[in-house]
Design an enzyme around this catalytic site. Structure first.
Site, mmCIF file in Angstrom:
data_model
loop_
_atom_site.group_PDB
_atom_site.id
_atom_site.type_symbol
_atom_site.label_atom_id
_atom_site.label_comp_id
_atom_site.label_asym_id
_atom_site.label_seq_id
_atom_site.Cartn_x
_atom_site.Cartn_y
_atom_site.Cartn_z
ATOM 1 N N HIS A 120 -35.313 -78.880 -44.109
ATOM 2 C CA HIS A 120 -34.839 -78.493 -45.438
ATOM 3 C C HIS A 120 -33.305 -78.492 -45.525
ATOM 4 O O HIS A 120 -32.759 -78.433 -46.626
ATOM 5 C CB HIS A 120 -35.392 -77.121 -45.835
ATOM 6 N N SER A 176 -29.765 -71.691 -41.037
ATOM 7 C CA SER A 176 -30.922 -72.566 -40.809
ATOM 8 C C SER A 176 -30.544 -73.752 -39.927
ATOM 9 O O SER A 176 -29.529 -74.416 -40.151
ATOM 10 C CB SER A 176 -31.467 -73.095 -42.140
ATOM 11 N N ASP A 201 -40.787 -78.484 -40.265
ATOM 12 C CA ASP A 201 -39.448 -78.134 -40.776
ATOM 13 C C ASP A 201 -38.381 -78.449 -39.743
ATOM 14 O O ASP A 201 -37.471 -77.640 -39.484
ATOM 15 C CB ASP A 201 -39.385 -76.666 -41.199
#
Length: 584
Positions: A311, A427, A344
């Site tokens: 993402h 992230s 992910d």
């Protein structure tokens, strides 16, 4: 007539053979005895001849030998002046010429009252002890004899008195004649004379008094100076006290400080771990398709491969821009090698960069709850941020994504939970163990509104962060570098995601119209049927379909699973080998 009477010095013989006392001479040649209360003038004092003695009968009077000529007087010496307060002769009146001959004692004189008593042989002034009519004379200190030519002033009589007779000028005195010394302090004493004028008091020694005044002024000045110094010292002491109270000293404030120490830290400390890991952590800035974002990644090898979250690079799409910034500040352009939304995870590569230091990878299966961890990333674009915490839980099944609506972007992660602060921008960054080895990839946080989002929204950390175990990340990264795609382990069944009971139930129909249990798949071979409810995987409870997917993807294709299921109220155990899917 005078038989038995003592002779009186200075007396003369009368016509009848008797002796009469010498009387003071008046200007008209008559003699007059002094009166006790109404005397208004005193007889001028005459110099006592050398070696002579005053007449004991007339203390303060003049006793002189009538045959002795008067001393000559200098023309420049003024004549004796009348006593103050006495009537002075009118100007132009005839006055006796200076130096005129005075009548000799014993000469014929007009008749005059006789004394009240005989002379006192004991010289008690005046003529014996004072009676009731004559008060005792006041005691006076003898006055100093004035210099020749200086008139002795006589103060005015305080009460009414008869006018004084004019004083006959004294005979001229030689200008250079020495003054006769006064040996008897009573020589000039006249009890009947008016009191001398009291001259204004004078300082006995004005020079000494001036010295005393100067000393007094000096003492007062010194006392005033001492008082001023005391006041100034008090104020200065107060200021110094305040300074000491506030700053602990006077002058520049210098607080105690430790000396310079070596920058090296224990490799197992947070500082040591951060010092080793920061050169291998990068910040990614991604833009494309009207979107932009910031994330974190870390170096996998010296060929320029960098692992991050899917993402994070998703906004770049097929033709977006990805810029990698290293801890040194150097930047480089990067391209996508492969990505997988189900896990992910994504891999990008930078070219033309040398000296890369890959991070060592740990083993997530060795992690225990409570182990210390360190998270590094760029929360809110703050590159190189280091936080620390512990492992809060293991194998925490989470799902994230789903913005596309078809479920193709949903990720299923059997995650490591940590309380190390993780915020948007963390992230893709590494989660390190106590030895600086990567044990997870930070991917999601639980937001304050209860939602789970890979970006975490903008609410920030609440102490619930989740990371993909590195064992899973390692396998996916290797596949993405080699083929650009990642394989998913599968059972070959379709699950009923609407089932609300405990466990994962097999759907009655397939999603695309096919059978819910794939023909020839691992599930069909294990004897699984539509409607069966799977309650455990490898002996661990399963409470939903998402949790069954997470448990399955935590394994590799070809791994064997032991499943517990219920069918018609009966519990059964089945075993199967996981298959593989080609789609990411």
């Amino acid at each position: 007539m005078n038989e038995g009477k003592p002779g009186t010095p200075g007396a003369s013989e009368g016509p009848d053979g008797d002796f009469v006392l010498a009387r003071p001479e008046r200007p008209d040649g008559d003699y007059e005895l002094p009166r006790p209360h109404d005397a208004t003038a005193s007889t001028p004092a005459a110099d006592v001849p050398d070696g002579g003695a005053p007449d004991p009968r007339h203390r303060g009077g003049t006793s002189a030998d009538a045959s002795e000529p008067a001393p000559a007087q200098s023309a420049d010496t003024p004549a004796s002046t009348p006593a103050p307060g006495a009537d002075a002769p009118a100007p132009g009146a005839d006055a006796p010429a200076p130096g005129a001959d005075a009548p000799a004692p014993g000469a014929d004189a007009p008749a005059h009252p006789q004394p009240l008593h005989d002379p006192d042989p004991y010289s008690t002034p005046p003529y014996g002890e004072p009676g009731p009519w004559a008060p005792a004379p006041p005691v006076q200190h003898p006055a100093a004899t004035p210099a020749h030519g200086v008139a002795v002033g006589v103060p005015p009589v305080p009460h009414e008195a008869a006018p004084a007779a004019p004083v006959t000028p004294a005979a001229p005195v030689a200008q250079d004649a020495p003054a006769a010394p006064v040996t008897d302090p009573w020589a000039r004493y006249d009890p009947w004379a008016a009191p001398a004028a009291v001259a204004p008091l004078q300082q006995a020694d004005p020079v000494e008094e001036d010295v005393r005044r100067r000393r007094g002024r000096r003492r007062r000045a010194l006392a005033g100076g001492a008082l001023v110094i005391a006041l100034v010292s008090g104020v200065a002491g107060g200021v110094v006290g305040v300074q000491l109270e506030r700053n602990g000293g006077i002058g520049a404030v210098e607080l105690p400080q430790a000396g310079v120490e070596a920058p090296d830290r224990d490799p197992d400390s947070v500082a040591g771990i951060a010092a080793q890991a920061l050169p291998s952590v990068v910040t990614l800035h991604v833009s494309g398709g009207g979107k932009a974002g910031t994330g974190t990644g870390f170096v996998l090898d010296d060929r320029g491969h960098i692992l991050t979250n899917d993402h994070v690079v998703e906004p770049a799409g097929e033709d977006g821009d990805i810029t990698v910034t290293f801890h040194s500040g150097d930047t480089a352009e990067a391209t996508v090698v492969g990505r997988d939304s189900g896990y992910d995870l994504a891999v990008v590569r930078v070219k033309g960069v040398r000296g890369l230091a890959p991070l060592p990878l740990g083993n997530s299966d060795n992690v225990q709850v409570g182990d210390p961890v360190v998270a590094i990333g760029a929360p809110f674009d703050l590159a190189g941020t280091v936080t620390s915490g512990i492992i809060s839980a293991r194998e925490r099944p989470i799902t994230a994504g789903g913005e596309k609506g078809d479920g193709s972007d949903v990720s299923y992660v059997d995650a490591l939970q940590t309380d190390a602060p993780i915020n948007p921008g963390n992230s893709g960054g590494p989660l390190l163990d106590g030895k600086g080895r990567v044990i997870g990839i930070n991917s999601a946080i639980r937001s304050a509104d209860g939602g789970l989002d890979p970006e975490g929204g903008q609410s920030g950390s609440i102490g619930l962060g989740f990371a993909i175990p590195i064992n899973q990340g390692k396998r996916v990264a290797e596949e993405l570098i080699e083929t650009g795609k990642a394989t998913h382990p599968v059972i070959g069944i379709t699950l009923d995601m609407e089932y609300s009971g405990d466990g994962a139930r097999v759907a009655a129909e397939g999603s695309d119209g096919g059978p819910p249990v794939s023909t020839g798949g691992p599930g069909a071979e294990a004897g699984i049927r539509p409607g069966d409810v799977i309650t455990k995987v490898d002996g661990r409870p399963v409470h939903s379909g998402e949790e069954l997917i997470v448990k399955t993807r935590a394994h590799r294709p070809g791994d064997r699973l032991e499943l517990t299921l219920e069918r018609g109220g009966e519990e059964r155990m089945v075993s199967l080998v996981l298959g593989s899917s080609d789609d990411g």
